[in-house]
Design a protein around this motif. Structure first.
Motif, mmCIF file in Angstrom:
data_model
loop_
_atom_site.group_PDB
_atom_site.id
_atom_site.type_symbol
_atom_site.label_atom_id
_atom_site.label_comp_id
_atom_site.label_asym_id
_atom_site.label_seq_id
_atom_site.Cartn_x
_atom_site.Cartn_y
_atom_site.Cartn_z
ATOM 1 N N LYS A 173 -1.472 3.158 0.474
ATOM 2 C CA LYS A 173 -2.446 4.200 0.755
ATOM 3 C C LYS A 173 -1.829 5.597 0.682
ATOM 4 O O LYS A 173 -2.496 6.561 0.284
ATOM 5 N N ALA A 174 -0.553 5.707 1.034
ATOM 6 C CA ALA A 174 0.112 7.013 0.949
ATOM 7 C C ALA A 174 0.311 7.440 -0.499
ATOM 8 O O ALA A 174 0.054 8.597 -0.858
ATOM 9 N N VAL A 175 0.758 6.513 -1.346
ATOM 10 C CA VAL A 175 1.021 6.851 -2.740
ATOM 11 C C VAL A 175 -0.274 7.134 -3.490
ATOM 12 O O VAL A 175 -0.415 8.175 -4.137
ATOM 13 N N ILE A 176 -1.223 6.212 -3.403
ATOM 14 C CA ILE A 176 -2.481 6.435 -4.114
ATOM 15 C C ILE A 176 -3.226 7.622 -3.518
ATOM 16 O O ILE A 176 -3.812 8.438 -4.240
ATOM 17 N N GLY A 177 -3.176 7.748 -2.191
ATOM 18 C CA GLY A 177 -3.861 8.857 -1.538
ATOM 19 C C GLY A 177 -3.322 10.210 -1.972
ATOM 20 O O GLY A 177 -4.092 11.159 -2.163
ATOM 21 N N ARG A 178 -2.027 10.306 -2.155
ATOM 22 C CA ARG A 178 -1.409 11.578 -2.567
ATOM 23 C C ARG A 178 -1.854 11.973 -3.973
ATOM 24 O O ARG A 178 -2.048 13.153 -4.275
ATOM 25 N N PHE A 179 -2.014 10.986 -4.848
ATOM 26 C CA PHE A 179 -2.271 11.292 -6.257
ATOM 27 C C PHE A 179 -3.615 10.758 -6.755
ATOM 28 O O PHE A 179 -3.799 10.569 -7.958
ATOM 29 N N LYS A 180 -4.549 10.528 -5.874
ATOM 30 C CA LYS A 180 -5.817 9.884 -6.226
ATOM 31 C C LYS A 180 -6.676 10.706 -7.181
ATOM 32 O O LYS A 180 -7.553 10.169 -7.852
#
Length: 365
Positions: A173-180
């Protein structure tokens, strides 16, 4: 009061309808609209020549933006426009802020060379003797051993231990959330070759969770998982949840055509995320025309030959008979092409696709 009450009902209904249309698998109409707006993607799977594994690619002790910039410049000269690389959970777990900032730096290099990024969040593959990654300085190559120190992500121990999954959820969620909403990312490859490396169905619980976690973030980029074998249970999970169909195929021309024709049944766009095995006749001259003809995007393995020794065949060990024909990679470590004709062929088909796209865009004006 009655009007206000009715207005509140309408607003609530609109909000509920919106919620129902987010966080779900893309419809065929949506994914085809997205795909038809894209160029023909012809690229590669990337690991820098300096890195013996993906831990070394991302780790604080070895991440080398200057080396990556030079290698991606080389790729850009051929016109290749997509790049796939596996992320490493262990590096994120050590320092989330560093990892996310490093991803941002990496994507800036990709953008500089007009290359879209396909991140793979997890990977079960293992070619060495250690199935769990360790951060810090990595081992040096063992001459004659294909991918000697390959490091899965997050590592087999964490895959099978459900108690660790809440930590993995934070990572996803942190990775996708940062670059969504980041246009530098082409799509999210949630899991490279789940079940591989001897894990089998033990990967299924985590795989299903990863799909749910990613959907909860609802990025503007499509989600996918590559089909790579004939496991019906695994492939059912993939085809029921992927926005577009991605697949691996290292076979010859006839085999690739059969695979594409079979995958047409899902009525979704296709992008190949792994191919090229020269001894198996999965070569640029044989396979690129197929992908071009079918308008299937493609990402060969790999760019510059280095510490992974992926010029060797799978399973190669020290003392095995030498195979002079490289299995993977386009360039030697000094940036000299392994076969100049391969680079010329890639350029030719990429240029053709650009010309056709240009004509089509201007016909609609």
């Amino acid at each position: 009061m009655k009007k206000i009450f009715l207005l509140l009902i309408m607003i609530t209904g609109i909000g509920a309808a919106f919620a129902q249309n987010t966080g779900k698998r893309w419809t065929e109409e949506r994914v085809w609209k997205w795909y038809n707006q894209q160029p023909w993607y012809c690229g590669f799977n990337y690991i820098p020549a300096y890195a013996i594994n993906y831990t070394a690619m991302w780790d604080k002790t070895s991440f080398n933006a200057a080396a990556i910039d030079k290698e991606l410049a080389l790729a850009g000269q051929s016109g290749m426009n997509s790049l796939r690389a596996v992320l490493q959970y262990a590096v994120y777990a050590d320092d989330p802020e560093y990892f996310l900032n490093t991803l941002d730096k990496f994507m800036a290099i990709c953008e500089k060379h007009h290359i879209k990024f396909i991140p793979a969040l997890f990977d079960d593959c293992s070619f060495g003797i250690d199935n769990d990654p360790k951060i810090g300085r990595q081992p040096e190559p063992l001459p004659g051993w294909y991918a000697w120190a390959w490091s899965p992500s997050p590592g087999h121990s964490l895959v099978v231990d459900s108690a660790t999954h809440p930590k993995l959820e934070k990572y996803v969620k942190a990775v996708i959330g940062r670059f969504k909403n980041d246009p530098r990312i082409l799509m999210w490859d949630l899991y490279n070759e789940p079940t591989n490396g001897g894990l089998g169905s033990a990967t299924f619980p985590l795989l299903k969770k990863v799909i749910i976690w990613a959907r909860a973030i609802d990025p503007v980029q499509p989600l996918t998982i590559g089909i790579f074998d004939q496991n019906p249970r695994l492939n059912s999970i993939i085809t029921d949840n992927a926005d577009l169909i991605t697949f691996h195929d290292y076979g010859n021309k006839d085999n690739v055509i059969k695979t594409i024709e079979k995958l047409k049944q899902y009525n979704r766009p296709m992008i190949n995320t792994e191919w090229m095995n020269r001894p198996w006749k999965s070569t640029v001259s044989e396979i690129i025309p197929v992908f071009y003809q079918y308008k299937v995007g493609c990402n060969l393995w790999g760019l510059v030959n280095g510490k992974t020794q992926t010029n060797l065949p799978w399973g190669h060990r020290p003392g095995d008979p030498e195979q002079k024909l490289w299995q993977h990679d386009l360039y030697h470590g000094d940036f000299k092409a392994y076969k100049t004709a391969e680079i010329d062929s890639l350029k030719m088909f990429i240029d053709k696709s650009k010309t056709i796209q240009y004509i089509q865009q201007h016909q609609h004006k």
